[in-house]
Write a protein that holds these residues in place. Structure first.
Motif, PDB file in Angstrom:
ATOM      1  N   ARG A 126    -102.397 -15.692  23.559  1.00  0.00           N
ATOM      2  CA  ARG A 126    -102.520 -15.795  22.115  1.00  0.00           C
ATOM      3  C   ARG A 126    -101.121 -15.727  21.533  1.00  0.00           C
ATOM      4  NH1 ARG A 126    -107.069 -14.395  18.971  1.00  0.00           N
ATOM      5  NH2 ARG A 126    -105.551 -13.819  17.391  1.00  0.00           N
ATOM      6  N   THR A 128    -100.757 -14.583  18.381  1.00  0.00           N
ATOM      7  CA  THR A 128    -100.789 -13.428  17.489  1.00  0.00           C
ATOM      8  C   THR A 128    -101.581 -12.269  18.079  1.00  0.00           C
ATOM      9  OG1 THR A 128    -102.709 -14.376  16.358  1.00  0.00           O
ATOM     10  CG2 THR A 128    -100.550 -14.786  15.377  1.00  0.00           C
ATOM     11  N   GLN A 129    -101.306 -11.106  17.552  1.00  0.00           N
ATOM     12  CA  GLN A 129    -102.007  -9.891  17.955  1.00  0.00           C
ATOM     13  C   GLN A 129    -103.430  -9.887  17.388  1.00  0.00           C
ATOM     14  OE1 GLN A 129     -99.642  -6.663  16.429  1.00  0.00           O
ATOM     15  NE2 GLN A 129     -97.772  -7.319  17.499  1.00  0.00           N
ATOM     16  N   SER A 130    -104.303  -9.148  18.070  1.00  0.00           N
ATOM     17  CA  SER A 130    -105.664  -8.925  17.569  1.00  0.00           C
ATOM     18  C   SER A 130    -106.084  -7.534  18.010  1.00  0.00           C
ATOM     19  CB  SER A 130    -106.629  -9.973  18.121  1.00  0.00           C
ATOM     20  OG  SER A 130    -106.836  -9.781  19.511  1.00  0.00           O
ATOM     21  N   GLU A 131    -107.286  -7.125  17.636  1.00  0.00           N
ATOM     22  CA  GLU A 131    -107.763  -5.799  18.015  1.00  0.00           C
ATOM     23  C   GLU A 131    -107.815  -5.636  19.534  1.00  0.00           C
ATOM     24  OE1 GLU A 131    -111.478  -4.943  16.219  1.00  0.00           O
ATOM     25  OE2 GLU A 131    -110.696  -4.878  14.162  1.00  0.00           O
ATOM     26  N   PHE A 133    -105.910  -7.549  21.665  1.00  0.00           N
ATOM     27  CA  PHE A 133    -104.709  -8.129  22.273  1.00  0.00           C
ATOM     28  C   PHE A 133    -103.485  -7.624  21.509  1.00  0.00           C
ATOM     29  CE2 PHE A 133    -101.641 -11.501  23.315  1.00  0.00           C
ATOM     30  CZ  PHE A 133    -101.808 -11.574  24.697  1.00  0.00           C
ATOM     31  N   PRO A 134    -102.741  -6.672  22.077  1.00  0.00           N
ATOM     32  CA  PRO A 134    -101.677  -6.009  21.330  1.00  0.00           C
ATOM     33  C   PRO A 134    -100.339  -6.725  21.325  1.00  0.00           C
ATOM     34  CG  PRO A 134    -101.891  -4.991  23.486  1.00  0.00           C
ATOM     35  CD  PRO A 134    -102.973  -6.040  23.397  1.00  0.00           C
ATOM     36  N   TYR A 135    -100.241  -7.881  21.996  1.00  0.00           N
ATOM     37  CA  TYR A 135     -98.953  -8.549  22.145  1.00  0.00           C
ATOM     38  C   TYR A 135     -98.818  -9.708  21.155  1.00  0.00           C
ATOM     39  CZ  TYR A 135     -99.755  -6.091  26.523  1.00  0.00           C
ATOM     40  OH  TYR A 135    -100.073  -5.134  27.461  1.00  0.00           O
ATOM     41  N   THR A 137     -97.167 -11.884  17.802  1.00  0.00           N
ATOM     42  CA  THR A 137     -96.775 -11.749  16.405  1.00  0.00           C
ATOM     43  C   THR A 137     -97.932 -11.216  15.570  1.00  0.00           C
ATOM     44  OG1 THR A 137     -95.247 -13.622  16.622  1.00  0.00           O
ATOM     45  CG2 THR A 137     -95.929 -13.027  14.387  1.00  0.00           C
ATOM     46  N   PRO A 138     -97.701 -10.248  14.685  1.00  0.00           N
ATOM     47  CA  PRO A 138     -98.769  -9.838  13.774  1.00  0.00           C
ATOM     48  C   PRO A 138     -99.219 -11.020  12.924  1.00  0.00           C
ATOM     49  CG  PRO A 138     -96.964  -8.252  13.742  1.00  0.00           C
ATOM     50  CD  PRO A 138     -96.472  -9.442  14.510  1.00  0.00           C
ATOM     51  N   ASP A 200    -107.301 -18.711  20.515  1.00  0.00           N
ATOM     52  CA  ASP A 200    -107.272 -17.755  21.622  1.00  0.00           C
ATOM     53  C   ASP A 200    -107.505 -18.521  22.929  1.00  0.00           C
ATOM     54  OD1 ASP A 200    -107.810 -15.665  23.497  1.00  0.00           O
ATOM     55  OD2 ASP A 200    -108.488 -14.371  21.870  1.00  0.00           O
TER      56      ASP A 200
END
Length: 279
Positions: A126, A128-131, A133-135, A137-138, A200
């Motif tokens: 991904r 961007t980050q998601s709940e 997936f912590p890696y 870009t926000p 994703d």
């Protein structure tokens, strides 16, 4: 030579097709065009390979419809080009967003025609980050970039370019890259960025079974190193080449290593007859 290929009614993509031999299809990053691979478009034909660079819809010289910038549609565009050119055994190289589209192509089209995959600074699994997936870009940062595109697209591109390489480029190179990025349409730039924010690829990666090499800048601030580690863990048998002194664009930060690594992979995989590399 350059040509236009219709990928759906009234939508044509620009394709640069140079040289002969084993084909290597290049998918560019956001928001540039296939011209970002200018060096490789000369290097590969000199070494007995066929360079094929595709401008995604909305970018470079390709048509820019108002809609359809999701990964599925852009992967379908790649397949339309592959089929039109009659490619049956080729290397697919995707950089950044192009890496994300390459992953979706491999999954959606069952690796159609691909002999080897190269993911360079890929926006995968991904961007961007998601709940879960912590890696990356926000997503709020992507929203800010989209707002900046509406407000002052040249300034947004300049700010993005400041993180593109680790080494400070020359003013001439900065101007050249800005020119490439501004060839894209504003709506193509925005719609593709929305896809980068929302898409994703975690479920796509396990469908890849061809030999896969991951090129990754260790100091990448756009697609951080953790993304490459996650991608490698999800593609069975994949290997990674670390670019220790590179940011996002390792092909510019460490061009000799990038070109040598690519030629080594091609020679190992395609059994090229050339006796040596011409750099």
């Amino acid at each position: 030579m350059g040509t236009y290929i219709e990928v759906e009614p009234n939508v044509r993509l620009y394709v640069e097709d140079l040289g002969q031999g084993h084909p290597v299809v290049f998918l560019h990053g956001w928001p540039a065009s296939q011209r970002m691979f200018e060096t490789q478009s000369v290097l590969l034909p000199k070494n007995g390979y066929r360079y094929i660079g595709i401008d995604f819809r909305g970018f470079g010289k390709s048509d820019s419809p108002w809609e359809s910038y999701d990964y599925d549609r852009m992967a379908d565009d790649v397949k339309a080009v592959v089929d039109k050119l009659g490619l049956s055994s080729f290397t697919l190289l995707g950089f950044s967003m192009g890496g994300a589209i390459a992953v979706r192509y491999m999954s959606r089209h069952r690796q159609h025609g691909v002999e080897r995959l190269v993911l360079a600074g890929a926006a995968a699994p991904r961007f961007t980050q998601s709940e879960s997936f912590p890696y990356g870009t926000p997503p709020e940062k992507v929203d800010e970039m989209i707002d900046d595109t509406y407000r002052d697209r040249p300034a947004m591109i300049s700010d993005f370019g400041a993180k593109f390489t680790l080494k400070k480029p020359s003013p001439s190179f900065e101007a050249y890259m800005s020119m490439l990025c501004l060839e894209a349409t504003a709506h193509g730039t925005i719609r593709a960025m929305e896809s980068l924010r929302d898409e994703d690829l975690r479920h796509d990666l396990s469908n890849i079974s061809v030999p896969t090499s991951i090129f990754q800048g260790v100091k990448d601030e756009i697609c951080p190193f953790e993304l490459a580690e996650e991608t490698k863990a999800r593609i069975h048998g994949s290997t990674m080449i670390r670019f220790e002194e590179s940011g996002h664009a390792m092909l510019y930060d460490e061009p000799a290593l990038f070109n040598e690594s690519l030629l080594d992979l091609l020679r190992a995989g395609s059994g090229a007859a050339a006796a040596g590399r011409v750099l």
